[in-house]
Design an enzyme around this catalytic site. Structure first.
Site, short mmCIF file in Angstrom:
data_model
loop_
_atom_site.label_atom_id
_atom_site.label_comp_id
_atom_site.label_asym_id
_atom_site.label_seq_id
_atom_site.Cartn_x
_atom_site.Cartn_y
_atom_site.Cartn_z
N ILE A 67 0.85 -1.19 0.00
CA ILE A 67 0.00 0.00 0.00
C ILE A 67 0.88 1.24 0.00
O ILE A 67 1.82 1.33 0.80
CB ILE A 67 -0.90 0.01 1.26
CG1 ILE A 67 -1.72 -1.28 1.33
CG2 ILE A 67 -1.78 1.24 1.30
CD1 ILE A 67 -2.14 -1.66 2.73
N CYS A 68 0.57 2.18 -0.89
CA CYS A 68 1.26 3.47 -0.90
C CYS A 68 0.20 4.56 -0.89
O CYS A 68 -0.93 4.32 -0.47
CB CYS A 68 2.21 3.58 -2.10
SG CYS A 68 1.36 3.65 -3.70
N TYR A 69 0.53 5.74 -1.32
CA TYR A 69 -0.43 6.85 -1.32
C TYR A 69 -1.54 6.67 -2.36
O TYR A 69 -2.72 6.76 -2.06
CB TYR A 69 0.27 8.18 -1.59
CG TYR A 69 1.21 8.59 -0.50
CD1 TYR A 69 0.74 9.19 0.66
CD2 TYR A 69 2.58 8.36 -0.62
CE1 TYR A 69 1.61 9.56 1.67
CE2 TYR A 69 3.46 8.74 0.39
CZ TYR A 69 2.97 9.33 1.53
OH TYR A 69 3.83 9.69 2.54
N GLY A 71 -1.22 4.21 -5.23
CA GLY A 71 -1.12 2.99 -6.01
C GLY A 71 -0.05 2.99 -7.08
O GLY A 71 -0.05 2.11 -7.95
N PHE A 96 -3.70 4.04 -0.40
CA PHE A 96 -4.39 4.36 0.84
C PHE A 96 -5.40 5.48 0.66
O PHE A 96 -6.48 5.47 1.27
CB PHE A 96 -3.39 4.73 1.94
CG PHE A 96 -4.06 5.07 3.23
CD1 PHE A 96 -4.54 4.07 4.06
CD2 PHE A 96 -4.25 6.39 3.60
CE1 PHE A 96 -5.19 4.38 5.24
CE2 PHE A 96 -4.89 6.72 4.78
CZ PHE A 96 -5.37 5.71 5.61
#
Length: 109
Positions: A67-69, A71, A96
């Site tokens: 998971i990042c900011y 995708g 996220f």
């Protein structure tokens, strides 16, 4: 021989997996302050310093979700983790930010 790769995962499918209690390793690669402000329950923060522990502790056969900011960064991390021997690696589409928008009740600080 093809290089190990990752798969894309949408919010709805991740929600279904979490509802079903599917064993998952959730790693969040955002900065520590963003992770502390809110993250998916059960996820662990992962930065460069934490990679050796993840590689030592996380079961390779359990699906791993990055998971990042938004995708994007998670795709590169997921590809790298797949190359480290994880059998099933996913990048969360929308990251996220999208998860928090769609599932605010499923975010913890």
């Amino acid at each position: 021989m093809t290089a190990p790769t990752f798969l894309h995962l949408d919010n709805a499918t991740l929600g279904d997996w979490l509802d079903a209690g599917r064993p998952l390793t959730l790693v969040d690669i955002r900065d520590p302050a963003s992770f502390a402000a809110g993250h998916l329950p059960g996820s662990r923060h992962l930065d460069n310093a934490g990679v050796p522990a993840l590689l030592a502790e996380a079961p390779r056969e359990t699906p791993l979700v990055v998971i990042c900011y938004h995708g994007h960064s998670s795709q590169q991390a997921a590809a790298w983790l797949a190359a480290q021997g994880f059998a099933e690696v996913y990048s969360l589409d929308g990251g996220f930010t999208d998860w928090q928008h769609r599932h605010p009740e499923r975010v913890e600080a």
